[in-house]
Design an enzyme around this catalytic site. Sequence first.
Site, PDB file in Angstrom:
ATOM      1  N   SER A 120     -14.478 -53.672 -80.997  1.00  7.56           N
ATOM      2  CA  SER A 120     -13.528 -54.727 -80.623  1.00  7.56           C
ATOM      3  C   SER A 120     -13.117 -54.556 -79.170  1.00  7.56           C
ATOM      4  O   SER A 120     -13.953 -54.671 -78.273  1.00  7.56           O
ATOM      5  CB  SER A 120     -12.316 -54.696 -81.569  1.00  7.56           C
ATOM      6  OG  SER A 120     -11.451 -55.781 -81.303  1.00  7.56           O
ATOM      7  N   THR A 121     -11.838 -54.237 -78.903  1.00  6.94           N
ATOM      8  CA  THR A 121     -11.342 -54.131 -77.533  1.00  6.94           C
ATOM      9  C   THR A 121     -12.145 -53.108 -76.734  1.00  6.94           C
ATOM     10  O   THR A 121     -12.294 -51.964 -77.145  1.00  6.94           O
ATOM     11  CB  THR A 121      -9.865 -53.705 -77.543  1.00  6.94           C
ATOM     12  OG1 THR A 121      -9.135 -54.563 -78.417  1.00  6.94           O
ATOM     13  CG2 THR A 121      -9.270 -53.780 -76.148  1.00  6.94           C
ATOM     14  N   HIS A 147     -15.572 -58.268 -82.200  1.00  8.47           N
ATOM     15  CA  HIS A 147     -14.509 -59.259 -82.346  1.00  8.47           C
ATOM     16  C   HIS A 147     -14.475 -60.159 -81.115  1.00  8.47           C
ATOM     17  O   HIS A 147     -14.010 -59.760 -80.048  1.00  8.47           O
ATOM     18  CB  HIS A 147     -13.152 -58.571 -82.518  1.00  8.47           C
ATOM     19  CG  HIS A 147     -13.017 -57.800 -83.790  1.00  8.47           C
ATOM     20  ND1 HIS A 147     -12.111 -56.781 -83.960  1.00  8.47           N
ATOM     21  CD2 HIS A 147     -13.683 -57.900 -84.968  1.00  8.47           C
ATOM     22  CE1 HIS A 147     -12.213 -56.294 -85.181  1.00  8.47           C
ATOM     23  NE2 HIS A 147     -13.165 -56.954 -85.804  1.00  8.47           N
ATOM     24  N   MET A 240      -9.038 -52.195 -81.239  1.00  6.49           N
ATOM     25  CA  MET A 240      -7.662 -52.214 -81.692  1.00  6.49           C
ATOM     26  C   MET A 240      -7.621 -52.474 -83.191  1.00  6.49           C
ATOM     27  O   MET A 240      -8.453 -53.216 -83.725  1.00  6.49           O
ATOM     28  CB  MET A 240      -6.913 -53.311 -80.932  1.00  6.49           C
ATOM     29  CG  MET A 240      -5.418 -53.317 -81.106  1.00  6.49           C
ATOM     30  SD  MET A 240      -4.655 -54.477 -79.937  1.00  6.49           S
ATOM     31  CE  MET A 240      -5.346 -56.037 -80.496  1.00  6.49           C
ATOM     32  N   ASP A 243      -9.934 -52.403 -88.504  1.00  4.14           N
ATOM     33  CA  ASP A 243     -11.105 -53.031 -89.101  1.00  4.14           C
ATOM     34  C   ASP A 243     -12.284 -52.056 -89.028  1.00  4.14           C
ATOM     35  O   ASP A 243     -12.550 -51.477 -87.977  1.00  4.14           O
ATOM     36  CB  ASP A 243     -11.454 -54.327 -88.359  1.00  4.14           C
ATOM     37  CG  ASP A 243     -12.536 -55.133 -89.048  1.00  4.14           C
ATOM     38  OD1 ASP A 243     -12.710 -54.976 -90.275  1.00  4.14           O
ATOM     39  OD2 ASP A 243     -13.214 -55.926 -88.358  1.00  4.14           O
TER      40      ASP A 243
END
Length: 311
Positions: A120-121, A147, A240, A243
């Site tokens: 993600s991030t 994401h 972040m 998940d």
Amino acid sequence: ELDGLATLSELRPSWPRHTVIMISTLTERGAEATHEALSLGASDTVTKPTGLHNPAEAMAAVQAELVPRIKALHGRRLLSRMPQSQTPKAAVTQSPAAPTVKPPARPTDARIDVVAIGVSTGGPNALAELLPALPGTLPVPIVIVQHMPPVFTRMLANRLNGRCALKVIEAEGGELLIPGRVHIAAGGQHLTLVRQGTSVVTVATDDPPENSCRPAVDVLFRSVAALYGPSVLSVVLTGMGQDGLRGAEAIRVAGGQVLAQDEASSVVWGMPGFVARAGLADAVLPLDALAAEISRRVAVGRFLPALGRVG
């Protein structure tokens, strides 16, 4: 007189660690600018809200996207600057996640047939370092959940494809999994896998979000665990939230393997941190060591001309 990208280009040489969050439009042009910003060193991005009827709604939507990112990106920095005696209890790093399962013993003869990655991030830059370091002759397919919203994932796949020996595509559903090919889940859709005869194909679904995400890492990881069992190697990279935690648990229950990126090399040690603290990771490694470890584990049980049979 500078636009956002020009400002970022001027900022980075003098302030290499300064946190920058870019806000862009949910369009092809906005997606291209976002990926350019990430390549120039932006820490994260959010998209401008669409379809809202008044400025107050739009401001609330932006706030809901920005505040968690600001807290995640600045949390460790603020704590590191604060004397230990003044560290507020509310700011202490999240307590370790308790292991929810005791992973079973693995079959000694199981070999890896698929690599599944959740990120993600900080993900686009992490993938831009990891994937080009893998050989084009990798004997297994790779499936990825990053994401990102629609359009952005297609741009990401195109950019990575130009940098990698591996073929990188956005998974729209119906693609065959082929060794040496990377499938990135399309923004706004979950990615799962199904078997058709002797082949495995991608499936894109509009099922409800999980962990407030669609695509979600947990959905993909559960799917590969059910289909491949002990022949899965999963990798949880910077991101972040948590998940991927339950999905990693499903992979370990099925006898598969889990790698996690370490805290020092992660932009945000949320997703890999939860997996590591839950005791689900076979190894926690810096980003620059993961490609070699993936290649080593994939080689086990295979005859590769340069290495002979490994394992």
